[in-house]
Design a protein around this motif. Structure first.
Motif, PDB file in Angstrom:
ATOM      1  N   ARG A   1      -7.256   3.340  -4.530  1.00 32.47           N
ATOM      2  CA  ARG A   1      -8.410   2.515  -3.576  1.00 32.47           C
ATOM      3  C   ARG A   1      -8.742   3.227  -2.806  1.00 32.47           C
ATOM      4  O   ARG A   1     -10.422   2.252  -2.191  1.00 32.47           O
ATOM      5  CB  ARG A   1      -8.198   1.479  -3.260  1.00 32.47           C
ATOM      6  CG  ARG A   1      -7.708   0.127  -5.017  1.00 32.47           C
ATOM      7  CD  ARG A   1      -8.453   0.266  -5.517  1.00 32.47           C
ATOM      8  NE  ARG A   1      -9.205  -0.692  -4.668  1.00 32.47           N
ATOM      9  CZ  ARG A   1     -10.495  -1.280  -5.372  1.00 32.47           C
ATOM     10  NH1 ARG A   1     -10.630  -1.145  -6.774  1.00 32.47           N
ATOM     11  NH2 ARG A   1     -11.125  -2.292  -4.648  1.00 32.47           N
TER      12      ARG A   1
ATOM     13  N   ARG B   1      -1.559  -1.131  -4.075  1.00 37.17           N
ATOM     14  CA  ARG B   1      -2.987  -0.339  -3.992  1.00 37.17           C
ATOM     15  C   ARG B   1      -2.634   1.077  -3.135  1.00 37.17           C
ATOM     16  O   ARG B   1      -1.611   0.932  -2.693  1.00 37.17           O
ATOM     17  CB  ARG B   1      -3.650  -0.840  -2.869  1.00 37.17           C
ATOM     18  CG  ARG B   1      -4.701  -1.909  -2.745  1.00 37.17           C
ATOM     19  CD  ARG B   1      -4.047  -3.265  -3.710  1.00 37.17           C
ATOM     20  NE  ARG B   1      -4.594  -4.719  -4.151  1.00 37.17           N
ATOM     21  CZ  ARG B   1      -5.316  -5.574  -3.794  1.00 37.17           C
ATOM     22  NH1 ARG B   1      -4.639  -5.931  -2.616  1.00 37.17           N
ATOM     23  NH2 ARG B   1      -6.036  -6.209  -4.751  1.00 37.17           N
TER      24      ARG B   1
ATOM     25  N   VAL C   1      -7.644  -1.777   2.503  1.00 38.69           N
ATOM     26  CA  VAL C   1      -7.117  -0.260   0.932  1.00 38.69           C
ATOM     27  C   VAL C   1      -6.756  -2.372   0.745  1.00 38.69           C
ATOM     28  O   VAL C   1      -6.791  -3.061  -1.039  1.00 38.69           O
ATOM     29  CB  VAL C   1      -6.779   0.290   0.987  1.00 38.69           C
ATOM     30  CG1 VAL C   1      -5.383  -0.021  -0.175  1.00 38.69           C
ATOM     31  CG2 VAL C   1      -7.836   0.942   1.145  1.00 38.69           C
TER      32      VAL C   1
ATOM     33  N   GLY D   1      -7.745  -5.113  -0.667  1.00 38.74           N
ATOM     34  CA  GLY D   1      -9.010  -4.937  -2.114  1.00 38.74           C
ATOM     35  C   GLY D   1      -9.980  -4.489  -1.937  1.00 38.74           C
ATOM     36  O   GLY D   1     -11.477  -4.022  -2.581  1.00 38.74           O
TER      37      GLY D   1
ATOM     38  N   VAL E   1       0.784  -0.925  -0.023  1.00 42.73           N
ATOM     39  CA  VAL E   1      -0.014  -0.305   0.019  1.00 42.73           C
ATOM     40  C   VAL E   1       0.583   1.514  -0.285  1.00 42.73           C
ATOM     41  O   VAL E   1       2.232   0.657   0.552  1.00 42.73           O
ATOM     42  CB  VAL E   1      -0.987  -0.248   1.748  1.00 42.73           C
ATOM     43  CG1 VAL E   1      -2.079   1.753   1.289  1.00 42.73           C
ATOM     44  CG2 VAL E   1      -2.346  -1.231   1.165  1.00 42.73           C
TER      45      VAL E   1
ATOM     46  N   GLY F   1      -9.453  -4.769  -7.628  1.00 42.44           N
ATOM     47  CA  GLY F   1      -7.719  -4.897  -7.284  1.00 42.44           C
ATOM     48  C   GLY F   1      -7.410  -5.928  -6.712  1.00 42.44           C
ATOM     49  O   GLY F   1      -6.034  -5.814  -6.609  1.00 42.44           O
TER      50      GLY F   1
ATOM     51  N   THR G   1     -10.861  -0.615 -14.216  1.00 41.91           N
ATOM     52  CA  THR G   1     -12.349  -0.427 -13.161  1.00 41.91           C
ATOM     53  C   THR G   1     -12.702   0.405 -13.011  1.00 41.91           C
ATOM     54  O   THR G   1     -13.903   0.237 -11.839  1.00 41.91           O
ATOM     55  CB  THR G   1     -10.459  -0.231 -11.658  1.00 41.91           C
ATOM     56  OG1 THR G   1     -10.200  -1.655 -11.412  1.00 41.91           O
ATOM     57  CG2 THR G   1     -11.116   0.280 -10.359  1.00 41.91           C
TER      58      THR G   1
ATOM     59  N   LEU H   1      -0.887  -0.842 -10.890  1.00 38.16           N
ATOM     60  CA  LEU H   1      -2.424  -0.763  -9.956  1.00 38.16           C
ATOM     61  C   LEU H   1      -2.636  -2.254 -10.230  1.00 38.16           C
ATOM     62  O   LEU H   1      -2.655  -2.269 -11.453  1.00 38.16           O
ATOM     63  CB  LEU H   1      -2.844   0.378 -10.733  1.00 38.16           C
ATOM     64  CG  LEU H   1      -2.901   1.535 -10.471  1.00 38.16           C
ATOM     65  CD1 LEU H   1      -3.968   2.302 -11.511  1.00 38.16           C
ATOM     66  CD2 LEU H   1      -2.535   2.168  -9.296  1.00 38.16           C
ATOM     67  N   GLY H   2      -2.803  -2.114  -9.248  1.00 34.36           N
ATOM     68  CA  GLY H   2      -3.684  -3.771  -8.660  1.00 34.36           C
ATOM     69  C   GLY H   2      -2.117  -4.532  -7.652  1.00 34.36           C
ATOM     70  O   GLY H   2      -2.834  -5.443  -7.096  1.00 34.36           O
TER      71      GLY H   2
END
Length: 216
Positions: free
Chosen positions: A101, A79, A120, A123, A49, A170, A207, A75-76
């Protein structure tokens, strides 16, 4: 299991304060104070994160959103959670559109921030009170019409729809494979098919597509 976190804020005292407030299972592996150093640190560390301030020096007026754009390839797998003093609608929407996110303000308690990071990383989308309404307003367009969403979903097989929802939330390819008991290669094949059928070019676009249609 510990989560690896990168702190991005142009005020050193804020970074020191946040670091001191995080729970023991959240390990700070890097810090940055501007857009270029943030992009470099995130690519180097690839944390679970990134805590990202919205207003940062060093970009072309983009701030936190610019960091997200330059880290779109991650990204994914990585996060991003916006952490800002601002609760302005335009700031919230800009970083969410760019791929964050969630968005919490600096008034948040340390324990709640730690929980937000964990959520986060898992997900979820996380917002401070009332900020979620900005996102719903921004994405609540006519495209949410059920008939339109159903028509577009009909292009996808049942398995492709399952993969699409997880990727849009995510999940990494490995996490999707574990969740659906299929191989990573099969996940990659399904994602390619989903993007082709929906005429999208990236996971980030997927997304946004799913968020607009309330499919997450």
């Amino acid at each position: 299991m510990s989560l690896r976190v990168v702190l991005v804020d142009d005020h050193r005292m804020v970074r020191v304060g946040v670091r001191s407030e995080l729970a023991d299972d959240l390990v700070v592996v890097g810090e940055a104070a501007d857009v270029p150093s943030a992009v470099a640190t995130v690519h180097e560390q690839r944390p679970d994160v990134v805590l990202l301030d919205v207003h940062l020096p060093g970009g072309e007026g983009g701030g936190g959103a610019e960091v997200l754009r330059q880290c779109s390839d991650l990204l994914g797998d990585v996060r991003f959670l916006a952490l800002s003093v601002s609760d302005a609608a335009e700031d919230v929407v800009s970083v969410i559109r760019a791929g964050a996110r969630g968005y919490v303000t600096k008034a948040i308690a340390g324990s709640d921030l730690s929980d937000a990071i964990r959520r986060v990383a898992g997900g979820d989308a996380v917002f401070s009170p009332r900020l979620a309404g900005f996102v719903l307003d921004a994405f609540g367009t006519a495209a949410t019409d059920v008939a339109v969403a159903d028509d577009e979903l009909d292009r996808l097989s049942a398995r492709e729809q399952e993969v699409m929802r997880l990727i849009a939330r995510g999940f990494t390819y490995r996490e999707v494979a574990s969740e659906l008991f299929i191989s990573i290669k099969t996940v990659e094949t399904h994602v390619s098919a989903v993007l082709r059928k929906l005429q999208l070019s990236s996971r980030h676009e997927l997304t946004r597509w799913a968020a607009v249609r309330r499919l997450l």
